[in-house]
Design an enzyme around this catalytic site. Sequence first.
Site, PDB file in Angstrom:
ATOM      1  N   GLU A  94       0.817  -1.199   0.000  1.00 50.55           N
ATOM      2  CA  GLU A  94       0.000   0.000   0.000  1.00 50.55           C
ATOM      3  C   GLU A  94       0.856   1.257   0.000  1.00 50.55           C
ATOM      4  O   GLU A  94       1.965   1.264   0.527  1.00 50.55           O
ATOM      5  CB  GLU A  94      -0.891   0.010   1.255  1.00 50.55           C
ATOM      6  CG  GLU A  94      -1.737  -1.256   1.351  1.00 50.55           C
ATOM      7  CD  GLU A  94      -2.727  -1.229   2.499  1.00 50.55           C
ATOM      8  OE1 GLU A  94      -3.203  -0.143   2.853  1.00 50.55           O
ATOM      9  OE2 GLU A  94      -3.015  -2.314   3.030  1.00 50.55           O
ATOM     10  N   CYS A 107       3.318   8.252   1.623  1.00 53.04           N
ATOM     11  CA  CYS A 107       3.882   7.242   2.520  1.00 53.04           C
ATOM     12  C   CYS A 107       3.988   5.952   1.708  1.00 53.04           C
ATOM     13  O   CYS A 107       2.976   5.434   1.239  1.00 53.04           O
ATOM     14  CB  CYS A 107       2.930   7.101   3.709  1.00 53.04           C
ATOM     15  SG  CYS A 107       3.352   5.770   4.821  1.00 53.04           S
ATOM     16  N   CYS A 114       6.810  -7.815   6.669  1.00 47.00           N
ATOM     17  CA  CYS A 114       8.027  -7.392   7.384  1.00 47.00           C
ATOM     18  C   CYS A 114       8.427  -8.502   8.342  1.00 47.00           C
ATOM     19  O   CYS A 114       7.574  -9.113   8.989  1.00 47.00           O
ATOM     20  CB  CYS A 114       7.776  -6.096   8.146  1.00 47.00           C
ATOM     21  SG  CYS A 114       9.237  -5.495   9.023  1.00 47.00           S
ATOM     22  N   CYS A 118       7.202  -6.351  15.077  1.00 46.16           N
ATOM     23  CA  CYS A 118       6.892  -5.481  16.217  1.00 46.16           C
ATOM     24  C   CYS A 118       5.494  -5.821  16.719  1.00 46.16           C
ATOM     25  O   CYS A 118       4.597  -6.126  15.924  1.00 46.16           O
ATOM     26  CB  CYS A 118       6.987  -4.014  15.818  1.00 46.16           C
ATOM     27  SG  CYS A 118       8.646  -3.594  15.245  1.00 46.16           S
ATOM     28  N   CYS A 121       2.107  -4.019  15.224  1.00 45.58           N
ATOM     29  CA  CYS A 121       2.092  -3.619  13.813  1.00 45.58           C
ATOM     30  C   CYS A 121       1.422  -4.669  12.928  1.00 45.58           C
ATOM     31  O   CYS A 121       1.785  -5.844  12.966  1.00 45.58           O
ATOM     32  CB  CYS A 121       3.525  -3.376  13.362  1.00 45.58           C
ATOM     33  SG  CYS A 121       3.661  -3.055  11.592  1.00 45.58           S
ATOM     34  N   CYS A 343      -1.126   4.709  10.136  1.00 50.10           N
ATOM     35  CA  CYS A 343       0.135   4.018  10.414  1.00 50.10           C
ATOM     36  C   CYS A 343      -0.121   2.664  11.042  1.00 50.10           C
ATOM     37  O   CYS A 343      -0.921   2.543  11.963  1.00 50.10           O
ATOM     38  CB  CYS A 343       0.967   4.743  11.467  1.00 50.10           C
ATOM     39  SG  CYS A 343       1.185   6.447  11.213  1.00 50.10           S
TER      40      CYS A 343
HETATM   41  N1  SAH Z   1       9.543  -0.403   9.436  1.00 50.79           N
HETATM   42  C1  SAH Z   1       9.675   0.986   9.622  1.00 50.79           C
HETATM   43  C2  SAH Z   1       8.722   1.825   8.816  1.00 50.79           C
HETATM   44  C3  SAH Z   1       7.297   1.386   8.679  1.00 50.79           C
HETATM   45  S1  SAH Z   1       6.232   1.565  10.038  1.00 50.79           S
HETATM   46  C4  SAH Z   1       9.587   1.327  11.073  1.00 50.79           C
HETATM   47  O1  SAH Z   1       9.175   0.500  11.861  1.00 50.79           O
HETATM   48  O2  SAH Z   1       9.962   2.448  11.425  1.00 50.79           O
HETATM   49  C5  SAH Z   1       5.967   3.326  10.227  1.00 50.79           C
HETATM   50  C6  SAH Z   1       5.630   3.717  11.683  1.00 50.79           C
HETATM   51  O3  SAH Z   1       4.327   3.241  12.086  1.00 50.79           O
HETATM   52  C7  SAH Z   1       6.621   3.130  12.673  1.00 50.79           C
HETATM   53  O4  SAH Z   1       6.993   4.075  13.632  1.00 50.79           O
HETATM   54  C8  SAH Z   1       5.799   2.045  13.294  1.00 50.79           C
HETATM   55  O5  SAH Z   1       6.318   1.650  14.518  1.00 50.79           O
HETATM   56  C9  SAH Z   1       4.446   2.679  13.382  1.00 50.79           C
HETATM   57  N2  SAH Z   1       3.366   1.726  13.635  1.00 50.79           N
HETATM   58  C10 SAH Z   1       3.351   0.400  13.360  1.00 50.79           C
HETATM   59  N3  SAH Z   1       2.164  -0.141  13.743  1.00 50.79           N
HETATM   60  C11 SAH Z   1       1.433   0.863  14.271  1.00 50.79           C
HETATM   61  C12 SAH Z   1       0.104   0.929  14.807  1.00 50.79           C
HETATM   62  N4  SAH Z   1      -0.689  -0.141  14.854  1.00 50.79           N
HETATM   63  N5  SAH Z   1      -0.344   2.124  15.250  1.00 50.79           N
HETATM   64  C13 SAH Z   1       0.443   3.223  15.164  1.00 50.79           C
HETATM   65  N6  SAH Z   1       1.695   3.222  14.648  1.00 50.79           N
HETATM   66  C14 SAH Z   1       2.187   2.050  14.215  1.00 50.79           C
HETATM   67 FE1  SF4 Z   2       8.268  -3.955  10.448  1.00 46.60          FE
HETATM   68 FE2  SF4 Z   2       6.007  -2.951  11.406  1.00 46.60          FE
HETATM   69 FE3  SF4 Z   2       8.153  -3.191  12.991  1.00 46.60          FE
HETATM   70 FE4  SF4 Z   2       8.155  -1.345  11.027  1.00 46.60          FE
HETATM   71  S1  SF4 Z   2       6.786  -1.404  12.820  1.00 46.60           S
HETATM   72  S2  SF4 Z   2       9.809  -2.786  11.561  1.00 46.60           S
HETATM   73  S3  SF4 Z   2       6.951  -2.433   9.461  1.00 46.60           S
HETATM   74  S4  SF4 Z   2       7.006  -4.892  12.051  1.00 46.60           S
END
Ligand code: SAH
Ligand code: SF4
Length: 368
Positions: A94, A107, A114, A118, A121, A343
């Site tokens: 996306e 974005c 990934c 995390c 996410c 996000c």
């Molecule tokens: N992998 C990279 C970039 C993609 S995620 C990273 O982790 O930085 C972009 C941002 O969205 C990151 O700060 C991530 O931690 C945040 N993010 C992921 N899941 C989220 C959620 N459910 N609610 C709010 N922010 C989230």
């Molecule tokens: Fe990967 Fe999501 Fe963690 Fe970013 S926040 S590193 S996209 S698992």
Amino acid sequence: MPADAINLLGMPQGELEALFTRLGEKPFHARQLMRWVYQRGVTDFDEMTDLSKSLRQRLKDETEVALPQVLSQHDSTDGTVKWLFESGFGQAVEAVFIPEADRGTLCISSQVGCALDCAFCATGAQGFNRNLSAAEIVGQVWHANSVLPRRDNEARDYAVTNVVFMGMGEPLANYRSVVPAIDILISDLAYGISRRRVTVSTSGLVPTIDRLGDECNVSLAVSLHAPNDDLRDQLVPINKMHPIAALLDACWRYAGKRQNRYITFEYVMLDGVNDQAGHADQLFELLDGKPAKVNLIPFNPFSGNEFQRSPADRIVRFQNRLRERGIVTTIRKTRGEDIDAACGQLAGKVSDRVRNRLSEKRRRTATA
Ligand code: SAH
Ligand code: SF4
């Protein structure tokens, strides 16, 4: 066009020049080609009228400008637009466009899924599938610029003025495609976006942060999300390999290479997990006196995940606790909620309707 045609989309200028030389042509044609593809949005060689007929034929025989296939577009009531791009095996990535008065931010995604997993996410929850190519990364910007209206009264009037690698995937785990893609975003022969307006967001791949600082020097955002290793180990598992102290050292080295431009620390606000006054105090200790800004992201829930978003007043209190002591702290506005474009919600969900359309298209191509 042959099945093994070379895709010119996403190829940096140096590589394109080498390709023209290999074809026995003058390298300056690379510049013409880039202007056609990126600045005028032309992908059909026949329309590239300042290239000789024989060169156009040569290009048609051996190369192509192949764009990612768009599965769907979703328009939010707040002006946010989201696209799903086909990425093979019924999956999608996306990109989200966020219009503001003074800028248009796209974005973009760098991987299908990934691996870093995390805890909060949606992309992490789907696991890792594959890296996107430079063409698939640049293709997201190409598409947005080609369908969105141009901006008025600006020298560079593309709709996309800023690019953030905050879509699906960890950009620094796909360095070899992300850097050529950035090359094109910043090239004057393509979109000419300044490095300041391109932001790579990482969950903290320390050695690659150093490499990016030496080779690319764009804006950096770091997904910190916790002010101590015990908590960060749980939320951002890569912390076990690159703990906070090592990560922050890399950040300050990075900032040092850019006249101490600020690094943005992203911090997702999870109810009762990392949003207490004590967490703000620990965060302050980590960032005090450093070129650091904090961006608090209200958690965006998705199905199958147990975390809750911190209440709004607690997010404001957390912000004030940092601000009072001089740390620039903002709260990210959540945009595009009605189209699941916020996000962390990007999961490349291909709806059944789109999936059906796609398999129908495949069937038709297969029987054609
Ligand atoms: N992998 C990279 C970039 C993609 S995620 C990273 O982790 O930085 C972009 C941002 O969205 C990151 O700060 C991530 O931690 C945040 N993010 C992921 N899941 C989220 C959620 N459910 N609610 C709010 N922010 C989230
Ligand atoms: Fe990967 Fe999501 Fe963690 Fe970013 S926040 S590193 S996209 S698992």
